[in-house]
Scaffold this motif. Structure first.
Motif, PDB file in Angstrom:
ATOM      1  N   VAL A  10       1.441  -1.538  -0.118  1.00  0.00           N
ATOM      2  CA  VAL A  10       0.088  -0.301  -0.185  1.00  0.00           C
ATOM      3  C   VAL A  10       1.047   1.578  -0.250  1.00  0.00           C
ATOM      4  CG1 VAL A  10      -2.308   1.313   1.180  1.00  0.00           C
ATOM      5  CG2 VAL A  10      -1.466  -1.605   1.287  1.00  0.00           C
ATOM      6  N   SER A  11       0.606   2.457  -0.520  1.00  0.00           N
ATOM      7  CA  SER A  11       1.318   3.790  -1.461  1.00  0.00           C
ATOM      8  C   SER A  11       1.343   4.031   0.189  1.00  0.00           C
ATOM      9  CB  SER A  11       0.917   4.608  -1.557  1.00  0.00           C
ATOM     10  OG  SER A  11      -0.837   4.527  -1.789  1.00  0.00           O
ATOM     11  N   PHE A  12       0.597   5.109   1.070  1.00  0.00           N
ATOM     12  CA  PHE A  12       0.767   4.843   2.108  1.00  0.00           C
ATOM     13  C   PHE A  12       1.208   4.356   2.981  1.00  0.00           C
ATOM     14  CE2 PHE A  12      -3.372   3.463   3.521  1.00  0.00           C
ATOM     15  CZ  PHE A  12      -3.183   2.740   4.423  1.00  0.00           C
ATOM     16  N   ILE A  13       1.707   3.153   3.448  1.00  0.00           N
ATOM     17  CA  ILE A  13       2.545   2.322   4.561  1.00  0.00           C
ATOM     18  C   ILE A  13       4.181   2.566   3.612  1.00  0.00           C
ATOM     19  CG2 ILE A  13       3.062   0.012   5.251  1.00  0.00           C
ATOM     20  CD1 ILE A  13       0.182   0.771   6.510  1.00  0.00           C
ATOM     21  N   GLN A  14       4.082   2.170   2.605  1.00  0.00           N
ATOM     22  CA  GLN A  14       6.058   2.893   2.140  1.00  0.00           C
ATOM     23  C   GLN A  14       6.034   4.123   2.659  1.00  0.00           C
ATOM     24  OE1 GLN A  14       4.691   2.329  -1.977  1.00  0.00           O
ATOM     25  NE2 GLN A  14       4.402  -0.127  -1.921  1.00  0.00           N
ATOM     26  N   ARG A  15       5.297   5.471   2.034  1.00  0.00           N
ATOM     27  CA  ARG A  15       5.639   6.000   2.938  1.00  0.00           C
ATOM     28  C   ARG A  15       5.685   6.142   4.566  1.00  0.00           C
ATOM     29  NH1 ARG A  15       1.214   7.957  -0.688  1.00  0.00           N
ATOM     30  NH2 ARG A  15      -0.037   7.970   1.227  1.00  0.00           N
ATOM     31  N   ALA A  16       4.400   5.748   4.663  1.00  0.00           N
ATOM     32  CA  ALA A  16       5.166   5.370   6.586  1.00  0.00           C
ATOM     33  C   ALA A  16       6.257   4.689   7.236  1.00  0.00           C
ATOM     34  CB  ALA A  16       3.838   4.677   6.822  1.00  0.00           C
ATOM     35  N   LEU A  17       6.583   3.700   6.275  1.00  0.00           N
ATOM     36  CA  LEU A  17       7.842   3.225   6.402  1.00  0.00           C
ATOM     37  C   LEU A  17       9.027   3.947   6.255  1.00  0.00           C
ATOM     38  CD1 LEU A  17       9.159  -0.155   7.317  1.00  0.00           C
ATOM     39  CD2 LEU A  17       9.048  -0.346   4.942  1.00  0.00           C
ATOM     40  N   ILE A  18       9.277   4.768   5.320  1.00  0.00           N
ATOM     41  CA  ILE A  18      10.211   5.690   4.987  1.00  0.00           C
ATOM     42  C   ILE A  18      10.456   6.892   5.950  1.00  0.00           C
ATOM     43  CG2 ILE A  18      11.503   7.049   2.926  1.00  0.00           C
ATOM     44  CD1 ILE A  18       9.779   5.897   0.842  1.00  0.00           C
ATOM     45  N   GLY A  19       9.065   7.084   5.955  1.00  0.00           N
ATOM     46  CA  GLY A  19       9.207   8.168   6.837  1.00  0.00           C
ATOM     47  C   GLY A  19       9.918   7.498   8.291  1.00  0.00           C
ATOM     48  N   GLY A  20       9.056   6.773   8.933  1.00  0.00           N
ATOM     49  CA  GLY A  20       9.225   6.404  10.079  1.00  0.00           C
ATOM     50  C   GLY A  20      11.322   6.042   9.968  1.00  0.00           C
ATOM     51  N   PHE A  21      11.586   4.920   9.076  1.00  0.00           N
ATOM     52  CA  PHE A  21      13.301   4.808   9.196  1.00  0.00           C
ATOM     53  C   PHE A  21      13.883   6.368   9.019  1.00  0.00           C
ATOM     54  CE2 PHE A  21      13.117   0.454   5.985  1.00  0.00           C
ATOM     55  CZ  PHE A  21      12.593  -0.094   7.214  1.00  0.00           C
ATOM     56  N   ALA A  22      13.380   7.363   8.428  1.00  0.00           N
ATOM     57  CA  ALA A  22      13.995   8.821   8.602  1.00  0.00           C
ATOM     58  C   ALA A  22      14.498   8.913  10.060  1.00  0.00           C
ATOM     59  CB  ALA A  22      13.613   9.603   7.669  1.00  0.00           C
ATOM     60  N   VAL A  23      13.242   8.895  10.921  1.00  0.00           N
ATOM     61  CA  VAL A  23      12.982   9.134  11.956  1.00  0.00           C
ATOM     62  C   VAL A  23      13.915   8.653  13.233  1.00  0.00           C
ATOM     63  CG1 VAL A  23      11.024   8.918  14.513  1.00  0.00           C
ATOM     64  CG2 VAL A  23      10.263  10.212  12.006  1.00  0.00           C
ATOM     65  N   ALA A  24      13.433   7.330  12.828  1.00  0.00           N
ATOM     66  CA  ALA A  24      14.611   6.160  13.541  1.00  0.00           C
ATOM     67  C   ALA A  24      16.200   6.534  13.356  1.00  0.00           C
ATOM     68  CB  ALA A  24      14.592   4.919  13.299  1.00  0.00           C
ATOM     69  N   LEU A  25      16.701   6.529  12.371  1.00  0.00           N
ATOM     70  CA  LEU A  25      18.154   7.321  12.428  1.00  0.00           C
ATOM     71  C   LEU A  25      18.406   8.573  12.626  1.00  0.00           C
ATOM     72  CD1 LEU A  25      19.102   6.428   8.310  1.00  0.00           C
ATOM     73  CD2 LEU A  25      19.241   4.915  10.515  1.00  0.00           C
ATOM     74  N   LEU A  26      17.214   9.584  12.750  1.00  0.00           N
ATOM     75  CA  LEU A  26      17.439  10.604  13.315  1.00  0.00           C
ATOM     76  C   LEU A  26      17.299  10.927  14.490  1.00  0.00           C
ATOM     77  CD1 LEU A  26      18.185  14.237  13.144  1.00  0.00           C
ATOM     78  CD2 LEU A  26      15.613  14.160  13.092  1.00  0.00           C
ATOM     79  N   CYS A  27      16.633   9.616  15.140  1.00  0.00           N
ATOM     80  CA  CYS A  27      16.227   9.326  17.272  1.00  0.00           C
ATOM     81  C   CYS A  27      17.889   9.242  17.211  1.00  0.00           C
ATOM     82  CB  CYS A  27      15.013   9.158  17.305  1.00  0.00           C
ATOM     83  SG  CYS A  27      13.898  10.228  17.569  1.00  0.00           S
ATOM     84  N   ALA A  28      17.844   8.276  17.065  1.00  0.00           N
ATOM     85  CA  ALA A  28      19.041   7.025  16.590  1.00  0.00           C
ATOM     86  C   ALA A  28      20.494   7.803  17.235  1.00  0.00           C
ATOM     87  CB  ALA A  28      19.692   6.410  16.078  1.00  0.00           C
ATOM     88  N   MET A  29      20.863   8.581  15.891  1.00  0.00           N
ATOM     89  CA  MET A  29      21.787   9.672  16.632  1.00  0.00           C
ATOM     90  C   MET A  29      21.744  10.828  17.326  1.00  0.00           C
ATOM     91  SD  MET A  29      23.357  11.659  13.036  1.00  0.00           S
ATOM     92  CE  MET A  29      22.935  10.856  12.032  1.00  0.00           C
ATOM     93  N   VAL A  30      20.648  11.857  17.350  1.00  0.00           N
ATOM     94  CA  VAL A  30      20.684  12.464  19.097  1.00  0.00           C
ATOM     95  C   VAL A  30      20.283  11.613  20.285  1.00  0.00           C
ATOM     96  CG1 VAL A  30      19.116  14.412  19.903  1.00  0.00           C
ATOM     97  CG2 VAL A  30      19.488  14.427  17.229  1.00  0.00           C
TER      98      VAL A  30
END
Length: 293
Positions: A10-30
């Protein structure tokens, strides 16, 4: 395997997955620096401190990310200013501003006709409604954060372990502390639209805390935390799809569950290694002398 792959078609799940990965990387760093410096309570307070800025931005038709950043920066400055008061401890200053900013945000939002909807969206986010513009914004914040973290790696490291020694070495701990607060502010302001102001705190703290016992260097902690954060996002989205639960909350709960699993394995690890490495105890049959002919 259809149950595993079906949601991600599903397209909105794909966007959610990409956005969630970006948040996970950002939060891991900080979040690694937040955990190492013992700033978890401050991070929690800043997640609530963003509420007034977001509320004002929504009521005025402005950008909520800008409002969140301004409000979180004001929260950090207020904590720093109040902590200089001799009769107020650092925790007391954070607690006072924590309650005050949260109350102010709820009061401002209560002026809106859609009070309940707005408050729920701000606090818990809606990762399933992530747009590509949100993803590009997160990627920009992630790139800027990575650059600043690389430049200030040595001052951050010295500040995390001994602020006095950092000052002796000329690392300028006051500047490093200010920059670190700005990174926390940017991470939270950029991530709240995806998982909400409350749940972003889970990704900020849980993956680095789970990674800390297993990694021997700060970059390794960040790497393991990033992997755990991405796993939390993927598993959380998958569980929420099949269980029909709130995606953001399920992601945060998964991250916390991974922390407890990591802690349990680490606690049991010495016993497992001891059992694996201990020599086999000879039995009576093994020690019985061989018969003579």
């Amino acid at each position: 395997m259809d149950w595993l792959l079906e949601p991600f078609d599903v397209s909105f799940i794909q966007r959610a997955l990409i956005g969630g990965f970006a948040v996970a990387l950002l939060c891991a760093m900080v979040g690694t620096w937040v955990v190492l410096r013992g700033m978890a309570f401050l991070g929690d307070a800043m997640s609530h401190g963003m509420l007034p800025g977001i509320a004002v931005a929504l009521l005025l038709g402005g950008n909520p990310v800008v409002g969140a950043a301004v409000s979180a920066a004001a929260m950090a400055f207020g904590v720093s200013a109040m902590s200089r008061h001799r009769r107020l401890t650092h925790d007391t200053s954070i607690g006072l501003l924590f309650v005050g900013m949260l109350a102010a945000g709820v009061i401002i939002i209560s002026r809106s006709r859609s009070f309940a909807v707005d408050l729920t969206g701000i606090l818990f986010g809606d990762i399933l409604a992530v747009k590509f513009s949100d993803i590009w914004l997160l990627c920009g914040i992630l790139a800027a954060t990575a650059l600043v973290a690389a430049i200030f790696h040595r001052p951050f490291t010295a500040l995390a372990f001994d602020a006095r020694k950092a000052a002796t070495l000329g690392m300028r701990p006051d500047l490093a502390a200010t920059v670190l607060l700005l990174l926390v502010t940017a991470a939270m302001a950029g991530s709240f639209q995806v998982v909400g102001t409350l749940l972003v705190f889970g990704l900020l703290i849980a993956p680095p805390a789970a990674a800390l016992p297993w990694a021997k260097s700060i970059p390794a902690v960040m790497g393991v935390a990033a992997v755990l954060g991405c796993v939390s996002v993927m598993v959380g989205i998958l569980l929420s799809w099949h269980a029909r639960t709130a995606a953001g909350a399920t992601i945060a709960a998964t991250a916390v569950a991974l922390f407890f699993i990591s802690s349990a394995i680490k606690a049991a690890w010495p016993l497992l290694r001891q059992r694996r490495c201990s020599p086999a105890v000879p039995t009576s049959a093994d020690t019985k002398p061989a018969p003579t002919t």
